[in-house]
Design an enzyme around this catalytic site. Sequence first.
Site, PDB file in Angstrom:
ATOM      1  CB  CYS A  10      -0.539  -0.103   8.035  1.00  0.00           C
ATOM      2  SG  CYS A  10      -2.076   0.019   7.159  1.00  0.00           S
ATOM      3  CG  HIS A  33      -6.197   1.967   0.409  1.00  0.00           C
ATOM      4  ND1 HIS A  33      -5.111   2.434  -0.157  1.00  0.00           N
ATOM      5  CD2 HIS A  33      -5.895   0.879   1.112  1.00  0.00           C
ATOM      6  CE1 HIS A  33      -4.207   1.749   0.346  1.00  0.00           C
ATOM      7  NE2 HIS A  33      -4.404   0.818   0.990  1.00  0.00           N
ATOM      8  CB  CYS A  66      -0.892   0.137   1.402  1.00  0.00           C
ATOM      9  SG  CYS A  66      -2.099  -1.199   1.276  1.00  0.00           S
TER      10      CYS A  66
END
EC number: 2.3.1.16
Length: 381
Positions: free
Chosen positions: A366, A336, A89
Amino acid sequence: MREAVIVDAVRTPIGKRNGTLGPVHAADLSAEVLTALARRTGIDPGTVDDVIWGCVTQIGDQSSNIGRFAVLAAGWPEHVPGVTINRACGSSQQAVDHAAHAVMAGQYDLVVAGGVETMTRVPLGSHRTTGQPYGPKALARYDNFEFNQGIGAELMVERWGFTRAQLDEFAARSHANAAAAIDAGVFDDHLVPVEVEGTKFTVDEGLRRGTSVTTLAKLKPSFKPDGVIHAGNSSQIADGAAALLITTPERARELGLTPIARYHSGAVSGADPITMLTGPIPATEKVLRRAGLSVDDIGVFEVNEAFAPVPLAWLAETGADPDRVNPLGGAIGVGHPLGASGAILMTRLLARMRREELRYGLQTMCEGGGTANATILELLS
């Protein structure tokens, strides 16, 4: 050592899964922000040393070095290279780090960093259908635990003792803050409209106005029958792209550009890959220590909302002011798009810093496998 500065930052609106951006190929979506960046700054794309591009699910439409094909899709000269990186990510935040490091080291003078993810066309986890990415030795090290971010989020809830109400309150806040930011035009100066099938797409479409703890209470747990993590307090699957132009102060002056912010400090850290999502805590500690700053020196924080317990645990451990964290909403409220999210967060961070004249901003994410990036920017204009 030279300084690295950001002179512009742009992003597409964030599309929801199977939404407006669904028909757009990842290379073409990337080209939208590359083209906008060149148009807004007036740079000659042929002078760009490299395009460093984050992308997580590198299969299908996003395979074979999507960063390079983004350059070609934008119509930039063939001699301009592109590279694709994957730190889960945090991929496009890592792209910014790599770009800044190269500029500071004197190897590059003008770099574009950013990323893309079209999760409609390349579904989450589709790269795992043909193999086991962890390998037998890594799995054996953790007693053959099947790494899962949703379970990691549930483990965080247990460790910090959060209630479902606390998680849902944070989720509702994300939607409310995003709605207020959109209504106030906070994103207007860096948002690039995308024309899709004759219609201009201009606003993040995952936002659900009126979201409340009451409405979220109706949703069923996603990972454990008796769990508290569900679709409403998790990040939304989404499509999007973002890009930043990074150079030196001297080169910016030559180009007639005014830097927005200086890349002050960066850090990356690892954590337990079973809980997986706690990495932003040590990464934040590391970058603050490296920068010689305290948490109270930071005017605004962007902590990626992969799941609500991530920023809540981060807040509990860092002692940061909650009002300074994700004041413009986040991934729970608007989505996201994995490989683009680091760069999207940075556009959001810069928007808040400029609007409120905040000297320092910090963002952290994270990442799958238990790593995390943290970056501090310093406002210049």
